[in-house]
Design a protein around this motif. Structure first.
Motif, short mmCIF file in Angstrom:
data_model
loop_
_atom_site.label_atom_id
_atom_site.label_comp_id
_atom_site.label_asym_id
_atom_site.label_seq_id
_atom_site.Cartn_x
_atom_site.Cartn_y
_atom_site.Cartn_z
N LEU A 102 -0.04 -7.73 -5.02
CA LEU A 102 0.20 -6.32 -4.74
C LEU A 102 1.34 -6.16 -3.75
CD1 LEU A 102 -3.49 -5.08 -4.36
CD2 LEU A 102 -1.97 -4.66 -6.28
N PRO A 151 -0.80 -8.69 -12.58
CA PRO A 151 -1.77 -7.59 -12.54
C PRO A 151 -3.11 -7.91 -13.21
CG PRO A 151 0.00 -7.11 -14.09
CD PRO A 151 0.39 -8.35 -13.35
N VAL A 190 -5.06 -9.50 -10.60
CA VAL A 190 -5.48 -8.48 -9.63
C VAL A 190 -6.74 -7.80 -10.17
CG1 VAL A 190 -4.89 -6.27 -8.53
CG2 VAL A 190 -3.18 -8.10 -8.64
N SER A 218 3.52 -5.85 -9.92
CA SER A 218 2.80 -7.09 -9.62
C SER A 218 3.16 -8.13 -10.69
CB SER A 218 1.30 -6.83 -9.65
OG SER A 218 0.58 -8.05 -9.62
#
Length: 199
Positions: A199, A137, A140, A134
């Motif tokens: 993702l 991240p 995320v 990613s």
């Protein structure tokens, strides 16, 4: 305090202490002021986006603590969207995974980690570890924490915070992509082509 709130508070402390520790370590060991969110000379669009992220993420943190401390009082005055202990613990799971991903991403960035767009320093482009899967991240991790807060304390306030934070951070990500493309050129473009945004 309920088990749910103890778990939620523990996750909040892990998140806040790891975030703060990273800022302190970068400054003490490398003289890097890593929190550049809304600081320095930046164009108006970046300033606006960073200010929105600053306000929305601060509101998220305050709401998280208030839900832990005074959730029952808050729920009496807000519309509860649904009530399910299973969903509440699913929220704790989302938050746990989010904190774990965020901390891993922060550690992987080493001295390149910044909060906001750093126009004054050229860092290394990190593409290994979680950044191999990613490009963002840490974000995320944030998204999972926002979802986790909503599922743990499902009311109108946490639903609004979820939406506002995801929109604000996504807009920041788009600005960061422009910045990184300018900074790293083909190295970033090549990385961007083979690694998903989230993702």
């Amino acid at each position: 305090m309920s088990v749910l709130n103890i778990l939620s508070f523990t996750l909040f402390i892990i998140f806040l202490s790891s975030y703060s520790l990273k800022l302190v370590v970068l400054y003490k060991n490398n003289k890097i002021n890593a929190n550049v969110l809304g600081k320095g000379k930046k164009d108006k669009k970046i300033e606006f986006v960073e200010t929105a992220v600053k306000i929305s993420s601060f509101t998220w943190g305050i709401t998280w603590i208030l839900e832990i401390i005074a959730g029952k009082s808050i729920n009496k005055s807000l519309y509860i969207l649904f009530s399910s202990i299973l969903v509440n613990y699913l929220g704790i799971l989302f938050t746990s995974v989010g904190v774990g991903i965020f901390v891993t991403a922060m550690i992987s960035m080493k001295t390149s980690w910044r909060v906001g767009i750093d126009k004054n320093t050229k860092t290394k482009l990190v593409t290994y570890g979680v950044y191999n899967h990613s490009r963002n991240p840490a974000f995320v991790g944030f998204y999972l924490m926002f979802i986790g807060l909503f599922l743990t304390y499902p009311n109108i306030l946490t639903a609004l915070i979820l939406i506002v934070n995801i929109v604000s951070i996504h807009r920041l990500v788009l600005q960061e992509e422009i910045h990184l493309e300018t900074l790293f050129g083909m190295e970033y473009i090549s990385y961007k082509e083979k690694t998903p945004r989230y993702l």
